[in-house]
Write a protein that holds these residues in place. Sequence first.
Motif, PDB file in Angstrom:
ATOM      1  N   LYS A   2       0.809  -1.214   0.000  1.00  0.00           N
ATOM      2  CA  LYS A   2       0.000   0.000   0.000  1.00  0.00           C
ATOM      3  C   LYS A   2       0.846   1.270   0.000  1.00  0.00           C
ATOM      4  O   LYS A   2       0.374   2.345  -0.310  1.00  0.00           O
ATOM      5  CB  LYS A   2      -0.955  -0.001   1.188  1.00  0.00           C
ATOM      6  N   GLU A  48      -6.634  -6.086  -4.072  1.00  0.00           N
ATOM      7  CA  GLU A  48      -7.903  -5.873  -3.356  1.00  0.00           C
ATOM      8  C   GLU A  48      -7.680  -5.965  -1.845  1.00  0.00           C
ATOM      9  O   GLU A  48      -8.167  -5.114  -1.094  1.00  0.00           O
ATOM     10  CB  GLU A  48      -8.941  -6.899  -3.805  1.00  0.00           C
ATOM     11  N   GLY A  51      -6.239  -3.011  -0.277  1.00  0.00           N
ATOM     12  CA  GLY A  51      -7.046  -1.794  -0.333  1.00  0.00           C
ATOM     13  C   GLY A  51      -6.678  -0.878  -1.482  1.00  0.00           C
ATOM     14  O   GLY A  51      -7.158   0.252  -1.557  1.00  0.00           O
ATOM     15  N   ILE A  52      -5.826  -1.349  -2.394  1.00  0.00           N
ATOM     16  CA  ILE A  52      -5.471  -0.530  -3.557  1.00  0.00           C
ATOM     17  C   ILE A  52      -6.616  -0.545  -4.555  1.00  0.00           C
ATOM     18  O   ILE A  52      -7.019   0.493  -5.064  1.00  0.00           O
ATOM     19  CB  ILE A  52      -4.143  -1.019  -4.169  1.00  0.00           C
ATOM     20  N   ILE A  53      -7.161  -1.726  -4.838  1.00  0.00           N
ATOM     21  CA  ILE A  53      -8.402  -1.821  -5.616  1.00  0.00           C
ATOM     22  C   ILE A  53      -9.530  -1.807  -4.593  1.00  0.00           C
ATOM     23  O   ILE A  53      -9.678  -2.725  -3.803  1.00  0.00           O
ATOM     24  CB  ILE A  53      -8.457  -3.106  -6.467  1.00  0.00           C
ATOM     25  N   ARG A  54     -10.304  -0.725  -4.610  1.00  0.00           N
ATOM     26  CA  ARG A  54     -11.358  -0.554  -3.605  1.00  0.00           C
ATOM     27  C   ARG A  54     -12.734  -0.940  -4.104  1.00  0.00           C
ATOM     28  O   ARG A  54     -13.675  -0.983  -3.333  1.00  0.00           O
ATOM     29  CB  ARG A  54     -11.372   0.892  -3.122  1.00  0.00           C
ATOM     30  N   GLY A  55     -12.868  -1.184  -5.396  1.00  0.00           N
ATOM     31  CA  GLY A  55     -14.159  -1.571  -5.924  1.00  0.00           C
ATOM     32  C   GLY A  55     -14.178  -1.461  -7.426  1.00  0.00           C
ATOM     33  O   GLY A  55     -13.213  -1.024  -8.057  1.00  0.00           O
ATOM     34  N   TYR A  56     -15.296  -1.861  -8.000  1.00  0.00           N
ATOM     35  CA  TYR A  56     -15.513  -1.806  -9.438  1.00  0.00           C
ATOM     36  C   TYR A  56     -16.812  -1.037  -9.635  1.00  0.00           C
ATOM     37  O   TYR A  56     -17.817  -1.345  -9.009  1.00  0.00           O
ATOM     38  CB  TYR A  56     -15.610  -3.222 -10.009  1.00  0.00           C
ATOM     39  N   HIS A  57     -16.783  -0.030 -10.497  1.00  0.00           N
ATOM     40  CA  HIS A  57     -17.909   0.892 -10.595  1.00  0.00           C
ATOM     41  C   HIS A  57     -18.461   0.962 -12.015  1.00  0.00           C
ATOM     42  O   HIS A  57     -17.717   0.853 -12.985  1.00  0.00           O
ATOM     43  CB  HIS A  57     -17.483   2.291 -10.139  1.00  0.00           C
ATOM     44  N   ARG A  87     -19.388  10.474   5.569  1.00  0.00           N
ATOM     45  CA  ARG A  87     -20.004   9.132   5.631  1.00  0.00           C
ATOM     46  C   ARG A  87     -21.528   9.234   5.707  1.00  0.00           C
ATOM     47  O   ARG A  87     -22.250   8.471   5.061  1.00  0.00           O
ATOM     48  CB  ARG A  87     -19.467   8.355   6.822  1.00  0.00           C
TER      49      ARG A  87
END
Length: 158
Positions: A2, A48, A51-57, A87
Amino acid sequence: MKDGNLDDVDREILYRLQRDARHTSSGDIAAGMDVSASTVRNRIQRLEAAGIIRGYHVDIDYEAAGYPLYTKLVCTAPVDEREELVRRALDVPGVVAVREVMTGDENVYINAVGRDHDDLNRIGRELSGLGLRITDEVLIRDEYVRPYRGFHDRERPD
C-alpha cells in the motif's frame, strides 16, 4: 504494497482494469503480458486485500436513466466533523459520490442526481440538516474518466 511499491505487473493490471474491468478477464490481461492468468488473478486478489483496488464501478448516463439533473454541491464541514459528515452524506437518497478535500474552506464535494428540482432541493435540505454548509451548486452536463496513464508501462512518465 500500500505504500506505493507496485511493480510493472501490478501497474499494468491496474491500467487494464481501469480501462474496462467488466470486459477484461485475467486471461486477457495475461495475454498482453509475460505472466499466466493465475498470476493475474492472484495479483488482483492481493491488490484488493491491500485496499489498492477498492471496488468496481459502473459509468451511468444518469439523464438516459431518467435522472436529468446531475449536480455537484460544494460544501463546508467543520474539520473535526468532516469524516463523519462525509459518511453520513452518502446515506442521503440521490447522493452518488462524496469527496473529502483536505485543504481550504470548501472541503466536501458531493455529486447528486435527481429527477427534478424538488429532488435537488430535498437533497440540499438533508445535507444542510446533517451540518454541511452548501457554498456552491453546479449542474453537470456529463463526466468523462480515463485510466491513469502512469500505470501503463509504455506511457508512464520518467
